[in-house]
Write a protein that holds these residues in place. Structure first.
Motif, mmCIF file in Angstrom:
data_model
loop_
_atom_site.group_PDB
_atom_site.id
_atom_site.type_symbol
_atom_site.label_atom_id
_atom_site.label_comp_id
_atom_site.label_asym_id
_atom_site.label_seq_id
_atom_site.Cartn_x
_atom_site.Cartn_y
_atom_site.Cartn_z
ATOM 1 N N LYS A 1 -7.401 10.513 4.925
ATOM 2 C CA LYS A 1 -6.043 10.778 5.071
ATOM 3 C C LYS A 1 -5.191 9.894 5.286
ATOM 4 O O LYS A 1 -5.532 8.834 6.255
ATOM 5 C CB LYS A 1 -5.775 11.961 5.892
ATOM 6 C CG LYS A 1 -6.397 13.366 5.615
ATOM 7 C CD LYS A 1 -6.287 14.127 6.609
ATOM 8 C CE LYS A 1 -6.830 15.575 6.306
ATOM 9 N NZ LYS A 1 -6.666 16.556 7.629
ATOM 10 N N PRO A 2 -4.073 9.330 4.645
ATOM 11 C CA PRO A 2 -3.095 8.337 5.128
ATOM 12 C C PRO A 2 -2.813 8.187 6.404
ATOM 13 O O PRO A 2 -2.533 9.308 7.125
ATOM 14 C CB PRO A 2 -1.959 8.565 4.134
ATOM 15 C CG PRO A 2 -2.238 9.395 3.064
ATOM 16 C CD PRO A 2 -3.348 10.185 3.706
ATOM 17 N N ASP B 1 0.799 -1.189 0.260
ATOM 18 C CA ASP B 1 0.043 -0.037 -0.096
ATOM 19 C C ASP B 1 0.726 1.433 0.081
ATOM 20 O O ASP B 1 0.570 2.168 -0.681
ATOM 21 C CB ASP B 1 -0.898 -0.110 1.215
ATOM 22 C CG ASP B 1 -1.900 -1.216 0.958
ATOM 23 O OD1 ASP B 1 -2.417 -1.412 0.000
ATOM 24 O OD2 ASP B 1 -2.694 -1.127 2.144
ATOM 25 N N LEU B 2 1.863 1.257 0.699
ATOM 26 C CA LEU B 2 2.837 2.532 0.763
ATOM 27 C C LEU B 2 3.521 2.649 -0.561
ATOM 28 O O LEU B 2 3.551 3.670 -1.065
ATOM 29 C CB LEU B 2 3.938 2.099 1.951
ATOM 30 C CG LEU B 2 3.619 2.355 3.417
ATOM 31 C CD1 LEU B 2 4.690 1.871 4.294
ATOM 32 C CD2 LEU B 2 3.383 3.826 3.668
ATOM 33 N N THR C 1 -4.578 -0.426 8.816
ATOM 34 C CA THR C 1 -3.300 0.473 8.201
ATOM 35 C C THR C 1 -3.555 1.656 8.173
ATOM 36 O O THR C 1 -2.807 2.756 8.307
ATOM 37 C CB THR C 1 -2.656 -0.259 6.950
ATOM 38 O OG1 THR C 1 -3.592 -0.075 5.908
ATOM 39 C CG2 THR C 1 -2.110 -1.879 7.069
ATOM 40 N N GLY C 2 -4.879 2.019 7.994
ATOM 41 C CA GLY C 2 -5.268 3.636 7.644
ATOM 42 C C GLY C 2 -4.919 4.113 6.188
ATOM 43 O O GLY C 2 -4.832 5.178 5.992
ATOM 44 N N PRO D 1 -7.563 6.002 1.531
ATOM 45 C CA PRO D 1 -6.828 6.867 0.760
ATOM 46 C C PRO D 1 -6.001 6.328 -0.272
ATOM 47 O O PRO D 1 -5.879 7.066 -1.686
ATOM 48 C CB PRO D 1 -5.453 7.368 1.671
ATOM 49 C CG PRO D 1 -6.211 7.064 3.299
ATOM 50 C CD PRO D 1 -6.919 5.709 2.959
ATOM 51 N N LEU D 2 -5.832 5.024 -0.478
ATOM 52 C CA LEU D 2 -5.308 4.548 -1.610
ATOM 53 C C LEU D 2 -6.419 4.326 -2.620
ATOM 54 O O LEU D 2 -6.122 4.579 -3.892
ATOM 55 C CB LEU D 2 -4.613 3.208 -1.309
ATOM 56 C CG LEU D 2 -3.842 2.316 -2.470
ATOM 57 C CD1 LEU D 2 -2.854 3.089 -3.230
ATOM 58 C CD2 LEU D 2 -3.379 1.005 -1.962
#
Length: 305
Positions: free
Chosen positions: A251-252, A137-138, A265-266, A270-271
């Motif tokens: 928001k990430p 995801d990052l 993961t939060g 956003p993704l």
């Protein structure tokens, strides 16, 4: 015009007295007299130089601000590139850890001997899978933020994408006794998009719905047409969110208390939002505390321009 008994004024030529340029102003009085005033129009000594210095200072500040902005962009870009490179570096050993943990779980080379070992292997595999998902995801967010969407556009069967995602989430939904229904409206069958990214977006929304809906609840997936866009909505009967929480979860790394308890993961929403934007679409979210949540992605049927 006449003001307070004064007749119209008359402009007189400037003249110089004692090195100062004076501008006289004559006003005819109503009784036949005349009022004469003098205004010093000569700029104070050195005023032009002070203005020049001020302008030069402002220009220097603008140049410095522009340089700082450029350096910040370069620094951010460098960090993104480092993050992308590091993510790839981390994925290789993680995949190895996952592979060995899977072998231990299945006891491929014989029994482990103690039940605890099997339990530990499952924990290693579960934790590694979570970490790999976070890294992916990052990596996706960093690439999207850097303008590297890398979309492989093609005609995609919308129903197949949705059914694939439902099958993936089916074991978790069954465990929580959640019902999932799918409704296709307006004859939507195909859209132009990236098949893998569409799966990822729908899976993120469905995963969120399953995660935050209480056992026995309902989840509904709807596909519909809105102008030149296809809408895919995922609605749940969960706890819902306040307006402040909606702004936060988009928001990430921002999470609600429920999100932290669910070990999220939060990054999912956003993704999904960034992927929708990369497709030329958008993500909308409607929710109310105690009334559930509906998240909709609108995507151009004919793909991004």
């Amino acid at each position: 015009p006449t003001i307070s008994g004064l007749a119209p004024s008359y402009r007189c030529p400037d003249f110089v007295i004692g090195g100062q340029r004076l501008q006289p102003q004559a006003l005819s009085l109503a009784d036949g007299g005349m009022l004469v005033s003098f205004e010093n129009v000569e700029p104070p000594p050195g005023i032009e130089e002070r203005y020049r210095r001020t302008i030069d200072d402002l220009r220097a500040q603008v140049v410095a601000a522009e340089k700082a902005r450029h350096e910040a962009q370069q620094k951010a870009s460098g960090r993104k590139n480092t993050l992308i490179a590091t993510s790839h570096e981390l994925r290789t050993p993680l995949n190895a850890i996952l592979g060995f943990a899977e072998m231990l779980k299945k006891e491929m080379f014989g029994p482990l001997g103690h039940e605890r070992y099997r339990e530990y292997a499952s924990i290693i595999h579960e934790s590694g899978s979570y970490l790999l998902s976070l890294i992916d995801d990052l990596l996706h967010l960093a690439r999207l933020d850097a303008g590297k969407s890398d979309l492989n556009l093609d005609r995609v069967e919308v129903l197949k994408v949705i059914l694939d995602c439902v099958k993936t989430m089916e074991p978790l939904a069954a465990r929580a006794h959640l019902g999932i229904s799918v409704h296709i409206y307006d004859g939507i069958t195909q859209i132009v998009g990236d098949d893998m990214r569409l799966h990822q977006m729908v899976l993120n929304l469905l995963s969120n719905a399953v995660k935050f809906t209480k056992p026995g609840g309902e989840i509904s997936i709807e596909v519909f047409r809105k102008g030149a866009n296809a809408g895919i909505s995922v609605s749940d009967s969960g706890m819902g969110l306040s307006a402040d929480d909606i702004a936060r979860v988009l928001k990430p790394f921002e999470q609600t208390d429920a999100g932290r308890k669910a070990h999220g993961t939060g990054l999912g929403l956003p993704l999904t939002r960034e992927l929708a934007l990369a497709h030329g679409g958008e993500l909308m979210m409607e929710s109310a505390v105690g009334a559930g949540t509906t998240i909709t992605i609108l995507l151009p049927i004919d793909g991004p321009r």
